[in-house]
Design a protein around this motif. Structure first.
Motif, PDB file in Angstrom:
ATOM      1  N   HIS A 162      67.734 132.639 -15.049  1.00 32.89           N
ATOM      2  CA  HIS A 162      66.891 133.826 -14.793  1.00 32.89           C
ATOM      3  C   HIS A 162      67.724 135.045 -14.401  1.00 32.89           C
ATOM      4  CE1 HIS A 162      63.417 130.883 -13.711  1.00 32.89           C
ATOM      5  NE2 HIS A 162      63.690 130.912 -14.998  1.00 32.89           N
ATOM      6  N   ARG A 189      51.752 125.964  -9.702  1.00 35.26           N
ATOM      7  CA  ARG A 189      52.251 124.833 -10.499  1.00 35.26           C
ATOM      8  C   ARG A 189      52.097 123.529  -9.719  1.00 35.26           C
ATOM      9  NH1 ARG A 189      55.336 129.121 -11.319  1.00 35.26           N
ATOM     10  NH2 ARG A 189      56.657 128.612  -9.561  1.00 35.26           N
ATOM     11  N   CYS A 238      62.655 120.982  -6.767  1.00 37.01           N
ATOM     12  CA  CYS A 238      61.639 121.634  -5.927  1.00 37.01           C
ATOM     13  C   CYS A 238      61.932 123.103  -5.666  1.00 37.01           C
ATOM     14  CB  CYS A 238      61.534 120.895  -4.602  1.00 37.01           C
ATOM     15  SG  CYS A 238      63.081 120.942  -3.655  1.00 37.01           S
ATOM     16  N   THR A 256      58.063 125.776  -3.449  1.00 36.68           N
ATOM     17  CA  THR A 256      56.760 126.329  -3.850  1.00 36.68           C
ATOM     18  C   THR A 256      55.878 125.244  -4.459  1.00 36.68           C
ATOM     19  OG1 THR A 256      57.943 127.064  -5.805  1.00 36.68           O
ATOM     20  CG2 THR A 256      57.353 128.745  -4.232  1.00 36.68           C
ATOM     21  N   SER A 257      56.492 124.332  -5.222  1.00 37.55           N
ATOM     22  CA  SER A 257      55.692 123.274  -5.851  1.00 37.55           C
ATOM     23  C   SER A 257      55.540 122.055  -4.945  1.00 37.55           C
ATOM     24  CB  SER A 257      56.330 122.861  -7.193  1.00 37.55           C
ATOM     25  OG  SER A 257      57.679 122.481  -6.997  1.00 37.55           O
ATOM     26  N   VAL A 273      69.260 121.170  -6.399  1.00 40.42           N
ATOM     27  CA  VAL A 273      70.717 121.194  -6.475  1.00 40.42           C
ATOM     28  C   VAL A 273      71.385 122.181  -5.511  1.00 40.42           C
ATOM     29  CG1 VAL A 273      70.699 120.456  -8.890  1.00 40.42           C
ATOM     30  CG2 VAL A 273      70.663 122.898  -8.350  1.00 40.42           C
ATOM     31  N   GLU A 284      68.478 113.654 -12.043  1.00 41.22           N
ATOM     32  CA  GLU A 284      68.902 112.702 -13.077  1.00 41.22           C
ATOM     33  C   GLU A 284      69.216 111.338 -12.469  1.00 41.22           C
ATOM     34  OE1 GLU A 284      71.512 113.906 -16.301  1.00 41.22           O
ATOM     35  OE2 GLU A 284      71.590 115.878 -15.361  1.00 41.22           O
ATOM     36  N   CYS A 297      57.919 120.279 -11.758  1.00 44.52           N
ATOM     37  CA  CYS A 297      57.232 121.464 -12.289  1.00 44.52           C
ATOM     38  C   CYS A 297      58.251 122.432 -12.877  1.00 44.52           C
ATOM     39  CB  CYS A 297      56.459 122.172 -11.182  1.00 44.52           C
ATOM     40  SG  CYS A 297      55.139 121.180 -10.469  1.00 44.52           S
ATOM     41  N   VAL A 298      58.096 122.740 -14.148  1.00 40.25           N
ATOM     42  CA  VAL A 298      58.980 123.640 -14.902  1.00 40.25           C
ATOM     43  C   VAL A 298      60.479 123.433 -14.617  1.00 40.25           C
ATOM     44  CG1 VAL A 298      57.258 125.405 -15.435  1.00 40.25           C
ATOM     45  CG2 VAL A 298      58.493 125.593 -13.304  1.00 40.25           C
ATOM     46  N   VAL A 299      60.883 122.172 -14.643  1.00 40.29           N
ATOM     47  CA  VAL A 299      62.282 121.827 -14.406  1.00 40.29           C
ATOM     48  C   VAL A 299      62.999 121.506 -15.723  1.00 40.29           C
ATOM     49  CG1 VAL A 299      63.813 120.114 -13.332  1.00 40.29           C
ATOM     50  CG2 VAL A 299      61.833 120.992 -12.071  1.00 40.29           C
TER      51      VAL A 299
END
Ligand code: SAM
Lengths: 383, 84
Positions: A138, A177, A202, A206-207, A225, A252, A267-269
């Motif tokens: 981002h 999310r 996480c 927020t999630s 991470v 992982e 969520c959106v990972v």
């Protein structure tokens, strides 16, 4: 601090960096600039694309998105639009960093919570995966794994997300999310009373907090991470009254024992990892579940559901100009197949209606996307 | 262009700062009154409008360039020129 349009007391949680008069105006400007780029400049590009798509179709190219992109590049306004898209995102972080750094001491003091309900466990030897360290996701300077021993990278991430929500209803918790994942859980298992829940990737929690809100009896864990993000996530959750145990680990392969959770979700990972890592994360979510436990992986809408060539190109550009390492991989994957390969049963693949509160939201899950932000792609399965 | 704009904005900022300091010294404004100012809803709406107006005005050429490209893309002759 009082006066400015958002005083700390009026916010949904007190850890968020509060802008001064000028900082708020600057953040509103960046938000509007991003809206101008997305809602005024982009539609013109979409119309140009509509003129070109028939030529692409006629050429019979086997990579039509690349072909469309190549043709679009002959228009100067296309490249200008992309530069401004990137620059406005960079400007967003610059504005947010100034605001956060100014109140660094105040944020550190707030983060020192007395008698916390949850914990944060950091690992000084943790090595973040390549897809995290290769580029700043981002475009956030320093990236997700950045750590200087403070909570500031987490504060930057939180405030950056909040800029998108300025002036909208629903506060700045950015927790839709997580609530949507919980709504899915209650859709497929209405009577579930999980004892242990894990949120993979996480971020600043927020999630994660929604799991604690929807299941106050459960022991909730979140892993990610970045140490700074996790320190901030811990403080933020404490200020929100949620007991969460955060730890620095890769989704992982975690240090939790086999079959130690009732629910594991992300969520959106996946679109921020790699195709191989996504497979590993699904497998790890399966390993961690006790028999009968449920895994849920939530993502943005898959590319084929978007339906046309321009939408595919524009989402690919979003990925590239906003540094999303596994956008195409994660959004074109065959999740039914991947979940089967990971050993899940009762596999579901579809769209869950966006929930503001996972407990009380309508339990609406179906095959079709209701559009970006109105529903989220979800795949789930039982161990 | 950007250099002279930056210099103009720097001068403006300094002048505004002077005004604020003089107003505080003259007890017209309390110290920090601007930093803690919170517009009411009507004022906020007007400010939102002002911001939009400035943005549209400054970036209008980009929108116009895109529309010109659109007009070019819609002409069949040009469409053949950009064949690859
Ligand atoms: C877009 S953020 C989403 C944060 C949060 N789940 C939410 O919905 O607000 C994705 C997060 O996944 C994390 N992530 C990516 N790969 C990971 C991995 N292998 N292990 C743990 N976290 C990971 C990133 O650091 C980032 O914080």
């Amino acid at each position: 601090m009082s006066g400015i349009a958002e005083s700390r007391a009026a916010l949904a949680h007190p850890m968020i960096a509060v802008p001064t008069h000028d900082e708020l105006v600057e953040q509103l400007f960046v938000r509007d600039l991003k809206l101008f780029v997305g809602q005024t400049l982009e539609p013109a590009q979409q119309k140009i694309a509509a003129q070109i798509v028939p030529e692409v179709a006629a050429s019979g190219s086997n990579s039509p998105v690349d072909d469309l992109r190549h043709r679009m590049q002959s228009f100067e306004s296309f490249t200008t639009w992309l530069s401004l898209k990137r620059e406005s995102q960079r400007q967003l972080w610059a504005a947010v960093e100034d605001c956060v750094e100014r109140q660094a001491d105040q944020l550190e003091a707030l983060a020192a919570v007395d008698a916390p309900k949850g914990t944060v466990t950091l690992d000084a030897d943790f090595a973040a995966p390549d897809y995290i360290t290769r580029g700043d996701i981002h475009l956030m300077p320093g990236g997700n794994a950045h750590d200087d021993g403070s909570v500031l990278q987490g504060a930057v991430m939180d405030r950056g997300g909040a800029v998108y929500m300025l002036g909208r209803n629903g506060g700045m918790l950015n927790d839709l999310r997580g609530h949507t994942a919980m709504a899915h859980l209650l859709t497929v298992a209405p009577d579930i009373r999980p004892a242990r829940i894990l949120d993979m990737g996480c971020g600043i929690g927020t999630s994660t907090v929604p799991a604690a809100v929807c299941f106050p009896e459960a022991e909730v864990h979140g892993i990610d991470v970045g140490a700074s993000m996790l320190r901030y996530a811990h403080a933020r959750a404490e200020h929100l009254g949620a007991a969460v145990h955060f730890s620095q680990q890769s989704a992982e392969r975690t240090s939790f024992p086999d079959a130690s959770f009732d629910v594991v979700y992300s969520c959106v990972v996946l679109h921020e990892t790699s195709p191989e890592a996504a497979v590993n994360i699904l497998a790890e979510s399966r390993r961690l579940l006790r028999p009968g436990g449920i895994a849920i992986h939530l993502e943005v809408p898959l590319l084929h559901t978007l339906g046309d060539l321009w939408q595919e190109l524009s989402s690919e550009l979003e990925a590239q100009f906003n540094n999303e390492p596994n956008w195409r991989g994660a959004l074109t994957a065959d999740y039914g197949q991947l979940m089967r390969a990971a050993g899940f049963a009762d596999i579901r693949v579809g769209y869950q209606a966006t929930a503001f509160n996972g407990r009380t939201a309508p339990r609406k899950f179906g095959e079709a996307s209701e559009g970006v932000f109105r529903s989220w792609f979800v795949t789930s399965g039982r161990a | 262009m950007i250099v002279s704009l930056a210099s103009e904005v720097t001068v403006l900022r300094a002048r505004l700062d002077t005004c604020e300091r003089l107003l505080v010294a003259a007890k017209v404004l309390a110290p920090g009154a601007i930093d803690t100012f919170s517009p009411d809803e009507a004022a906020q709406a007007e400010r939102d409008g002002m911001r939009q107006h400035t943005l549209n005005k400054v970036f209008r050429p980009l929108q116009e360039a895109a529309l010109a490209d659109l007009a070019a893309a819609s002409r069949p002759t040009v469409a053949t020129e950009i064949q690859v």
